[in-house]
Design an enzyme around this catalytic site. Sequence first.
Site, PDB file in Angstrom:
ATOM      1  N   GLU A 140       7.047   0.817   5.994  1.00 33.14           N
ATOM      2  CA  GLU A 140       7.839   0.916   4.749  1.00 33.14           C
ATOM      3  C   GLU A 140       7.067   0.127   3.705  1.00 33.14           C
ATOM      4  O   GLU A 140       7.074  -1.100   3.718  1.00 33.14           O
ATOM      5  CB  GLU A 140       9.231   0.310   4.961  1.00 33.14           C
ATOM      6  CG  GLU A 140      10.068   1.012   6.019  1.00 33.14           C
ATOM      7  CD  GLU A 140      10.611   2.358   5.549  1.00 33.14           C
ATOM      8  OE1 GLU A 140      10.468   2.693   4.367  1.00 33.14           O
ATOM      9  OE2 GLU A 140      11.163   3.074   6.396  1.00 33.14           O
ATOM     10  N   LYS A 182       8.285 -11.266  12.975  1.00 35.09           N
ATOM     11  CA  LYS A 182       7.592 -12.220  12.108  1.00 35.09           C
ATOM     12  C   LYS A 182       8.174 -12.088  10.701  1.00 35.09           C
ATOM     13  O   LYS A 182       7.854 -11.171   9.957  1.00 35.09           O
ATOM     14  CB  LYS A 182       6.082 -11.950  12.079  1.00 35.09           C
ATOM     15  CG  LYS A 182       5.328 -13.156  11.549  1.00 35.09           C
ATOM     16  CD  LYS A 182       4.140 -12.834  10.690  1.00 35.09           C
ATOM     17  CE  LYS A 182       4.455 -12.307   9.336  1.00 35.09           C
ATOM     18  NZ  LYS A 182       5.111 -13.251   8.422  1.00 35.09           N
ATOM     19  N   CYS A 215      11.663  -2.703  -3.390  1.00 39.35           N
ATOM     20  CA  CYS A 215      10.738  -1.562  -3.357  1.00 39.35           C
ATOM     21  C   CYS A 215      11.376  -0.350  -4.007  1.00 39.35           C
ATOM     22  O   CYS A 215      10.700   0.558  -4.439  1.00 39.35           O
ATOM     23  CB  CYS A 215      10.369  -1.249  -1.918  1.00 39.35           C
ATOM     24  SG  CYS A 215      11.825  -1.041  -0.896  1.00 39.35           S
ATOM     25  N   GLU A 241       3.436  -2.025  -9.193  1.00 36.03           N
ATOM     26  CA  GLU A 241       4.812  -2.381  -8.851  1.00 36.03           C
ATOM     27  C   GLU A 241       5.146  -3.703  -9.570  1.00 36.03           C
ATOM     28  O   GLU A 241       4.448  -4.696  -9.371  1.00 36.03           O
ATOM     29  CB  GLU A 241       4.872  -2.560  -7.327  1.00 36.03           C
ATOM     30  CG  GLU A 241       6.234  -2.424  -6.767  1.00 36.03           C
ATOM     31  CD  GLU A 241       6.224  -2.483  -5.237  1.00 36.03           C
ATOM     32  OE1 GLU A 241       5.212  -2.906  -4.637  1.00 36.03           O
ATOM     33  OE2 GLU A 241       7.245  -2.117  -4.650  1.00 36.03           O
TER      34      GLU A 241
END
Length: 485
Positions: free
Chosen positions: A254, A178, A288, A385
């Site tokens: 992750e 997906k 990331c 983040e």
Amino acid sequence: MKLPESVPTQLFINGEWRDASGGGQFAVEDPATSEVLAEVADATAADAMAALDAAAEAQESWARTAPRTRAELLRAGFEAITDRAEEFATVMTLEMGKPLAEARGEVAYGAEFLRWFSEEAARIHGRYSPAPDGVQRMLVTKRPVGPSLLITPWNFPLAMATRKSAPALAAGCTMVIKPAALTPLTTLLYTSVMAEAGVPAGVINVIPTRRSGATTEPLFADPRLRKLSFTGSTEVGRVLLRQASDNVLRTSMELGGNAPLLVFDDADLDVAVTGAFNAKLRNGGEACTAANRIYVQAGIAEEFTRRLAERIGSVQVGHGIDDGTQLGPVIDADARERIDGLVRDAVADGSRVLAGGSALDRPGYFYAPTVLADVPAGARVMTEEIFGPVAPVATFATEDEAVALANSTPFGLISYVFTTDLSRSLRLAERIETGMLAVNSGVISNPAAPFGGVKQSGLGREGSAEGIEEYLETVYVGIADPYAR
Ligand code: NAD
């Protein structure tokens, strides 16, 4: 610029391209212009179930396929992507916004997972030994986990798909992929390449959808699904871990990062400025692994920050397709708004703007490359983040303080240190809570290295010899004493 015609826009289930049940579609935009690139089939829960049916049906024969055959299919995929690198790079730049040069880099990096795991496919070993009492014999062997759900983010549309699917294929697992709704096109092109290379029907199934949760949730209730591999935010990761707990699925997660980058006063300043520039602006900061918090030892902070601001402030911003562009748009209007909010809050908290500091007034979703100095520890830009081209800088006095700052977050994906003192590097490798440590470098990702985080940055590793283990179960066969008759 138009999308290459080779890019499929339908679902891929059981070896066939098909429309979504109900015929729904959603638009994929070019974030540099906000123009629609394509309408893509919008998978429903029924389509997801059909994809799992196909994956479950194909599992046994795929697991029995000779490892060498699986290896050669992976190798063929590597060759095909490499031959068609320019097409892949163009599609990725159009749907995600990264400059073409970086998209080419991702094609090379992404394809490399196919080559690496083609080599691993034929090296799945077990062992045989006598038990310590010398009576029983112990046979330890590996088998594929089984049908796997692979959910990928939008920021590395090829590499995230190959980093998951290549070890799954090598291990003998079938899969439902997906991709992110913002960037499904690269994954669809990749799927067509693997199908042309000869991957059998049902082994790879792909279901782009705009309603991720509603589409994939029913799969978690189906005992045929055996594995979830997810890359994305920690917030969504937590939701999926809860869903995966019902049937006790194997999981590889992750998740988000909040990477510290530490510059000590014994660092080579040219190396540190270049490293910080790369760690911040690679993929426009939408990684990331992006340096999120830059901490510089007090004595060199002013010079370092001035030089970093000069570098970052002078990058060429534009459409990723255009020659010379070093920074493209951010992914969408929401991302731009969120980044701007972080910068405004930091400024309200007393940060100084040394470069950029605002959205750019042009079509698409551009944010000026930004450097902030004197950023307080509690500013949101340090604790959340950023996922954009904003570099907040703060100072530290001692190594102990630097370690405490680095560890002052629930995340632990990657950390960067710049120092010429080898002992210090090794001490930091032992003291910083991180899955990966970059020493004097702004980029260390490599398909042959174990990628992954500690704390809330995730579970498991991708790439390297560890990567295939995520898709293998260990089976122990205990055999009675062969001498007892
Ligand atoms: P996201 O969590 O919003 O989405 C990731 C994927 O999950 C997408 O495909 C999305 O459609 C899907 N998703 C969202 N909600 C879902 C649900 N309820 N059920 C099933 N699927 C669902 O993340 P994103 O914005 O696409 O990516 C950015 C995030 O990914 C950042 O936090 C970044 O740090 C992280 N990331 C981590 C790594 C890593 O290797 N650790 C690599 C790249 C990105």
